[in-house]
Scaffold this motif. Structure first.
Motif, mmCIF file in Angstrom:
data_model
loop_
_atom_site.group_PDB
_atom_site.id
_atom_site.type_symbol
_atom_site.label_atom_id
_atom_site.label_comp_id
_atom_site.label_asym_id
_atom_site.label_seq_id
_atom_site.Cartn_x
_atom_site.Cartn_y
_atom_site.Cartn_z
ATOM 1 N N VAL A 90 0.864 -1.226 0.262
ATOM 2 C CA VAL A 90 0.138 -0.006 0.132
ATOM 3 C C VAL A 90 1.061 1.335 -0.112
ATOM 4 O O VAL A 90 1.739 1.298 0.744
ATOM 5 C CB VAL A 90 -1.076 0.038 1.345
ATOM 6 C CG1 VAL A 90 -1.830 1.328 1.283
ATOM 7 C CG2 VAL A 90 -1.946 -1.168 1.185
ATOM 8 N N ASP A 91 0.497 2.099 -0.945
ATOM 9 C CA ASP A 91 1.292 3.449 -1.073
ATOM 10 C C ASP A 91 0.755 4.429 0.174
ATOM 11 O O ASP A 91 -0.385 4.554 0.280
ATOM 12 C CB ASP A 91 1.292 4.068 -2.338
ATOM 13 C CG ASP A 91 1.981 3.353 -3.362
ATOM 14 O OD1 ASP A 91 2.857 2.339 -2.986
ATOM 15 O OD2 ASP A 91 1.785 3.344 -4.718
ATOM 16 N N TRP A 92 1.671 5.193 0.650
ATOM 17 C CA TRP A 92 1.330 6.239 1.871
ATOM 18 C C TRP A 92 2.122 7.289 1.657
ATOM 19 O O TRP A 92 3.110 7.226 1.560
ATOM 20 C CB TRP A 92 1.572 5.506 3.067
ATOM 21 C CG TRP A 92 1.057 4.119 3.572
ATOM 22 C CD1 TRP A 92 1.291 2.905 3.396
ATOM 23 C CD2 TRP A 92 -0.413 4.029 4.456
ATOM 24 N NE1 TRP A 92 0.575 2.059 3.912
ATOM 25 C CE2 TRP A 92 -0.584 2.750 4.494
ATOM 26 C CE3 TRP A 92 -1.185 4.964 4.922
ATOM 27 C CZ2 TRP A 92 -1.869 2.399 5.102
ATOM 28 C CZ3 TRP A 92 -2.392 4.669 5.512
ATOM 29 C CH2 TRP A 92 -2.493 3.432 5.611
ATOM 30 N N LEU A 93 1.463 8.469 1.854
ATOM 31 C CA LEU A 93 2.043 9.882 2.083
ATOM 32 C C LEU A 93 2.622 9.973 3.572
ATOM 33 O O LEU A 93 1.663 9.660 4.420
ATOM 34 C CB LEU A 93 1.070 10.906 1.559
ATOM 35 C CG LEU A 93 0.868 10.939 0.026
ATOM 36 C CD1 LEU A 93 -0.314 11.829 -0.223
ATOM 37 C CD2 LEU A 93 1.935 11.118 -0.879
ATOM 38 N N ILE A 94 3.518 10.438 3.693
ATOM 39 C CA ILE A 94 4.071 10.846 5.019
ATOM 40 C C ILE A 94 3.913 12.299 5.335
ATOM 41 O O ILE A 94 4.843 12.997 4.580
ATOM 42 C CB ILE A 94 5.398 10.336 5.064
ATOM 43 C CG1 ILE A 94 5.572 8.910 4.969
ATOM 44 C CG2 ILE A 94 6.108 10.409 6.767
ATOM 45 C CD1 ILE A 94 6.975 8.445 5.115
ATOM 46 N N ASP A 95 3.311 12.761 6.342
ATOM 47 C CA ASP A 95 3.223 14.196 6.656
ATOM 48 C C ASP A 95 3.922 14.258 8.216
ATOM 49 O O ASP A 95 3.410 13.832 8.894
ATOM 50 C CB ASP A 95 1.822 14.548 6.829
ATOM 51 C CG ASP A 95 1.844 16.091 7.370
ATOM 52 O OD1 ASP A 95 2.757 16.786 7.611
ATOM 53 O OD2 ASP A 95 0.497 16.761 7.139
ATOM 54 N N GLU A 96 5.067 14.750 7.885
ATOM 55 C CA GLU A 96 5.881 14.902 9.318
ATOM 56 C C GLU A 96 5.774 16.382 9.852
ATOM 57 O O GLU A 96 6.582 16.709 10.759
ATOM 58 C CB GLU A 96 7.466 14.611 8.975
ATOM 59 C CG GLU A 96 7.946 13.520 8.203
ATOM 60 C CD GLU A 96 9.022 13.205 7.558
ATOM 61 O OE1 GLU A 96 9.773 14.106 7.448
ATOM 62 O OE2 GLU A 96 9.550 12.058 7.438
ATOM 63 N N PHE A 104 -0.093 9.580 8.079
ATOM 64 C CA PHE A 104 0.017 8.929 6.896
ATOM 65 C C PHE A 104 -1.126 8.906 6.381
ATOM 66 O O PHE A 104 -2.304 8.644 6.873
ATOM 67 C CB PHE A 104 0.555 7.380 7.405
ATOM 68 C CG PHE A 104 1.842 7.434 8.226
ATOM 69 C CD1 PHE A 104 2.938 7.401 7.392
ATOM 70 C CD2 PHE A 104 1.810 7.245 9.420
ATOM 71 C CE1 PHE A 104 4.168 7.133 8.105
ATOM 72 C CE2 PHE A 104 2.845 7.124 10.189
ATOM 73 C CZ PHE A 104 4.070 7.204 9.506
ATOM 74 N N ILE A 105 -1.191 9.158 4.926
ATOM 75 C CA ILE A 105 -2.410 9.277 4.049
ATOM 76 C C ILE A 105 -2.219 8.032 3.053
ATOM 77 O O ILE A 105 -1.192 7.920 2.242
ATOM 78 C CB ILE A 105 -2.738 10.389 3.474
ATOM 79 C CG1 ILE A 105 -2.606 11.691 4.572
ATOM 80 C CG2 ILE A 105 -4.106 10.483 2.867
ATOM 81 C CD1 ILE A 105 -1.460 12.471 4.415
ATOM 82 N N THR A 106 -3.125 7.323 2.854
ATOM 83 C CA THR A 106 -3.095 6.230 1.512
ATOM 84 C C THR A 106 -2.891 7.033 0.325
ATOM 85 O O THR A 106 -3.672 8.135 -0.059
ATOM 86 C CB THR A 106 -4.505 5.230 1.545
ATOM 87 O OG1 THR A 106 -5.617 6.126 1.602
ATOM 88 C CG2 THR A 106 -4.473 4.237 2.582
#
Length: 147
Positions: A90-96, A104-106
């Motif tokens: 599954v691909d996830w965006l990472i907001d740090e 984490f957002i799909t």
């Protein structure tokens, strides 16, 4: 997601030390049947943390205080400047931006799901690995681009 909404979610993580239901806001698409497919399959435990009661549709939380918050029903994301990683296919965006709490957002899933993890309590990688099989119920529309 607006910074104020992220701040609200982080505040919920910090203030959820009691056993009362965690107050969350449902995403716009929380009533999507794909979210129901995910939510009904969530376990009573995630990375060793017990599931908590929430007051909003298509949401979940684990830990006391909450270490992980999940919301399904966000607008799908297929373009972003955020880093994109793959965990459990599954691909996830990472907001740090609120580290050590990570969002984490799909990526390329419809509807999108966000997972907010307090990394002082649990490992984000472990959370994503355990949730990945459930995210397969959200149709994939795009993948992270690798360079």
């Amino acid at each position: 997601m607006k910074k104020s909404a992220l701040l609200l979610m982080v505040t919920a993580l910090l203030l959820s030390g009691c056993s009362a239901p965690i107050a969350l806001e449902s995403a716009v698409g929380a009533n999507d049947p794909a979210c129901a497919e995910v939510i009904v399959r969530l376990g009573d435990q995630l990375v060793g943390e017990d599931r908590r009661t929430t007051n909003a549709q298509s949401t979940a939380a684990w830990g006391d205080p909450a270490a992980v918050i999940l919301r399904c029903g966000l607008e799908p994301v297929t373009v972003s400047q955020l880093p994109c990683v793959t965990a459990g296919d599954v691909d996830w965006l990472i907001d740090e931006s609120a580290a050590p709490t990570y969002r984490f957002i799909t990526f390329g899933r419809s509807p999108a799901t966000e997972v907010i993890v307090d990394s002082t309590q649990v490992s984000g990688v472990s959370v994503l690995d355990q949730l990945a099989p459930l995210m397969q119920f959200l149709p994939a529309t795009a993948q992270c681009q690798t360079n």
